[in-house]
Design an enzyme around this catalytic site. Structure first.
Site, short mmCIF file in Angstrom:
data_model
loop_
_atom_site.label_atom_id
_atom_site.label_comp_id
_atom_site.label_asym_id
_atom_site.label_seq_id
_atom_site.Cartn_x
_atom_site.Cartn_y
_atom_site.Cartn_z
N ARG A 166 0.84 -1.21 0.00
CA ARG A 166 0.00 0.00 0.00
C ARG A 166 0.87 1.25 0.00
O ARG A 166 0.68 2.16 -0.81
CB ARG A 166 -0.93 -0.01 1.23
N HIS A 176 -5.88 2.16 13.57
CA HIS A 176 -5.34 1.88 12.23
C HIS A 176 -6.20 0.84 11.51
O HIS A 176 -6.98 0.13 12.13
CB HIS A 176 -3.91 1.35 12.33
N LYS A 187 -2.75 -3.79 9.56
CA LYS A 187 -1.47 -3.34 10.15
C LYS A 187 -0.91 -4.46 11.02
O LYS A 187 -1.62 -5.03 11.86
CB LYS A 187 -1.70 -2.08 10.98
N THR A 214 4.21 5.27 15.78
CA THR A 214 3.93 6.66 16.14
C THR A 214 3.51 6.76 17.60
O THR A 214 3.98 7.64 18.34
CB THR A 214 2.80 7.21 15.24
N ALA A 262 11.65 7.21 10.11
CA ALA A 262 10.55 8.00 10.69
C ALA A 262 9.35 7.09 10.88
O ALA A 262 8.87 6.48 9.92
CB ALA A 262 10.18 9.18 9.79
N PRO A 263 8.86 6.99 12.12
CA PRO A 263 7.66 6.19 12.33
C PRO A 263 6.43 6.84 11.72
O PRO A 263 5.41 6.19 11.53
CB PRO A 263 7.54 6.11 13.86
N ASP A 321 10.22 -6.28 -4.26
CA ASP A 321 9.12 -6.86 -3.48
C ASP A 321 9.02 -8.32 -3.88
O ASP A 321 9.05 -8.64 -5.07
CB ASP A 321 7.80 -6.12 -3.80
N1 LIG Z 1 6.39 5.88 8.57
C1 LIG Z 1 5.15 6.17 8.09
O1 LIG Z 1 4.77 7.33 7.93
C2 LIG Z 1 4.24 5.01 7.76
C3 LIG Z 1 2.98 5.24 7.21
C4 LIG Z 1 2.20 4.15 6.86
C5 LIG Z 1 2.67 2.86 7.06
N2 LIG Z 1 3.90 2.67 7.63
C6 LIG Z 1 4.50 1.35 7.81
O2 LIG Z 1 4.97 0.92 6.54
C7 LIG Z 1 5.00 -0.52 6.51
C8 LIG Z 1 4.28 -1.00 5.25
O3 LIG Z 1 2.90 -0.70 5.35
P1 LIG Z 1 1.90 -1.09 4.17
O4 LIG Z 1 0.55 -0.73 4.65
O5 LIG Z 1 2.38 -0.54 2.86
O6 LIG Z 1 2.08 -2.70 4.16
P2 LIG Z 1 1.76 -3.71 2.96
O7 LIG Z 1 1.54 -5.04 3.62
O8 LIG Z 1 0.71 -3.17 2.07
O9 LIG Z 1 3.14 -3.75 2.13
C9 LIG Z 1 4.32 -4.34 2.56
C10 LIG Z 1 5.01 -4.89 1.32
O10 LIG Z 1 6.34 -5.29 1.68
C11 LIG Z 1 6.65 -6.43 0.90
N3 LIG Z 1 7.80 -7.13 1.45
C12 LIG Z 1 7.85 -8.08 2.43
N4 LIG Z 1 9.13 -8.48 2.64
C13 LIG Z 1 9.91 -7.77 1.78
C14 LIG Z 1 11.30 -7.74 1.51
N5 LIG Z 1 12.17 -8.51 2.16
N6 LIG Z 1 11.76 -6.90 0.55
C15 LIG Z 1 10.93 -6.10 -0.13
N7 LIG Z 1 9.57 -6.09 0.07
C16 LIG Z 1 9.09 -6.92 1.02
C17 LIG Z 1 5.34 -7.22 0.90
O11 LIG Z 1 5.31 -8.18 -0.15
C18 LIG Z 1 4.32 -6.11 0.70
O12 LIG Z 1 4.04 -5.86 -0.66
C19 LIG Z 1 4.37 -0.97 7.83
O13 LIG Z 1 5.39 -1.26 8.75
C20 LIG Z 1 3.58 0.26 8.28
O14 LIG Z 1 3.40 0.31 9.68
C21 LIG Z 1 4.68 3.72 7.98
#
Ligand SMILES: NC(=O)c1ccc[n+]([C@@H]2O[C@H](COP(=O)([O-])OP(=O)(O)OC[C@H]3O[C@@H](n4cnc5c(N)ncnc54)[C@H](O)[C@@H]3O)[C@@H](O)[C@H]2O)c1
Length: 222
Positions: A12, A127, A131, A138, A97-98, A34
Site C-alpha cells: 500500500r 489503524h 497493520k 507513532t 521516521a515512524p 518486493d
Molecule cells: N512511517 C510512516 O509514515 C508510515 C505510514 C504508513 C505505514 N507505515 C508502515 O509501513 C510498513 C508498510 O505498510 P503497508 O501498509 O504498505 O504494508 P503492505 O503489507 O501493504 O506492504 C508491505 C510490502 O512489503 C513487501 N515485502 C515483504 N518483505 C519484503 C522484503 N524482504 N523486501 C521487499 N519487500 C518486502 C510485501 O510483499 C508487501 O508488498 C508498515 O510497517 C507500516 O506500519 C509507515
C-alpha cells in the site's frame, strides 16, 4: 537526479511512494523490490542512490544493512522494529521516521509540550485492520517523547484499535483536575506521508548524524 529504489513496492505505501517519486522532478524511480514482484532488494541497489523501505518489521533492518553496505542511503518508514538495531552501521546514511505526516509530527510536539503541564495522559491509536504491529510506531514514539519531557507522567498507556475503513489516526488525551485536553491527528489518505518521504529522500545523503530517527529533525533546520 536522485535515483530511488523502493522496497515493498507492491504494498500500500510502496505503491504510493513509487508514484510520488515518479512525479518528483528531481527524482528517478530506478527499482521496485518486493517478493510479490519477484525482485529482491539486492537486485535494485546497483542503480540507486537511496532505498526507501516500506516493508515488514522482520525485513526492514536487513534491507537497510544491505543498502548501506552497498553505499546506498536508506529511508525507512517501516514500523515495529527497534531502530537501535541499526546503530553503528556505516557506509551510507540511515533515516527512520515512524510517521512521515507533518500533522503527526506536530501532534507529537504538542503532546510533548502539554505533557509538562498535565497530570496524566493516555494514547489511543487507530489503524486499518491489516497493520501488523501494535502499538503503532507513532504511538510508541509519542509515549516515549512525552515521558522524557515529563518524567512524572510515568509510562503513558497506549490503546490500539484495528478496524477496516481506518487509515492512521491517533488521539493523545491528557487529564488534570476538572479538565482534559485531546490532541488528534488523522491521516485519511496515504498521500499525507508523501511530502515527508520526498523530503527525507532529498536530505538523507547530507545527514550529519546517522541513524537519525524522526521527521522533526529534517523540518527543524530546513
Ligand atoms: N512511517 C510512516 O509514515 C508510515 C505510514 C504508513 C505505514 N507505515 C508502515 O509501513 C510498513 C508498510 O505498510 P503497508 O501498509 O504498505 O504494508 P503492505 O503489507 O501493504 O506492504 C508491505 C510490502 O512489503 C513487501 N515485502 C515483504 N518483505 C519484503 C522484503 N524482504 N523486501 C521487499 N519487500 C518486502 C510485501 O510483499 C508487501 O508488498 C508498515 O510497517 C507500516 O506500519 C509507515
Amino acid at each position: 537526479m536522485i535515483r530511488v529504489a523502493v522496497a515493498g513496492a507492491a504494498g500500500r505505501m510502496g505503491q504510493t511512494v513509487c508514484g510520488a517519486v515518479q512525479d518528483a522532478p528531481d527524482m528517478e524511480l530506478t527499482g521496485r523490490a518486493d517478493p510479490a514482484l519477484g525482485t529482491a532488494v539486492a537486485d535494485v541497489l546497483g542503480d540507486a542512490d537511496v532505498l526507501v523501505d516500506f516493508t515488514i518489521p522482520a525485513t526492514a533492518v536487513e534491507n537497510a544493512r544491505q543498502a548501506v553496505a552497498a553505499g546506498v542511503h536508506a529511508v525507512i518508514g517501516t514500523t515495529g522494529f527497534d531502530p537501535q538495531e541499526l546503530d553503528g552501521v556505516s557506509g551510507a546514511n540511515v533515516f527512520i521516521a515512524p510517521n512521515f505526516a507533518i500533522g503527526a509530527v506536530l501532534m507529537m510536539q504538542f503532546a510533548q509540550q502539554a505533557a509538562r503541564h498535565m497530570a496524566r495522559a493516555e494514547i489511543i491509536e487507530l489503524h486499518h485492520d491489516r497493520k501488523l504491529d501494535r502499538p503503532s510506531g507513532t504511538a510508541a514514539r509519542t509515549a516515549a517523547l512525552m515521558s522524557a519531557a515529563a518524567p512524572s507522567l510515568g509510562e503513558v498507556p497506549i490503546h490500539s484499535v484495528r478496524l477496516p475503513g481506518l487509515v492512521a489516526h491517533q488521539e493523545v488525551i491528557l487529564g488534570d483536575v476538572g479538565q482534559t485536553l485531546t490532541i488528534r491527528h488523522d491521516s485519511i489518505d496515504r498521500e499525507s506521508f508523501m511530502p515527508g518521504v520526498l523530503l527525507a529522500i532529498r536530505r538523507v545523503g547530507t545527514l550529519t548524524r546517522s541513524p537519525l530517527v524522526g521527521l522533526e529533525h529534517l523540518l527543524a533546520d530546513g
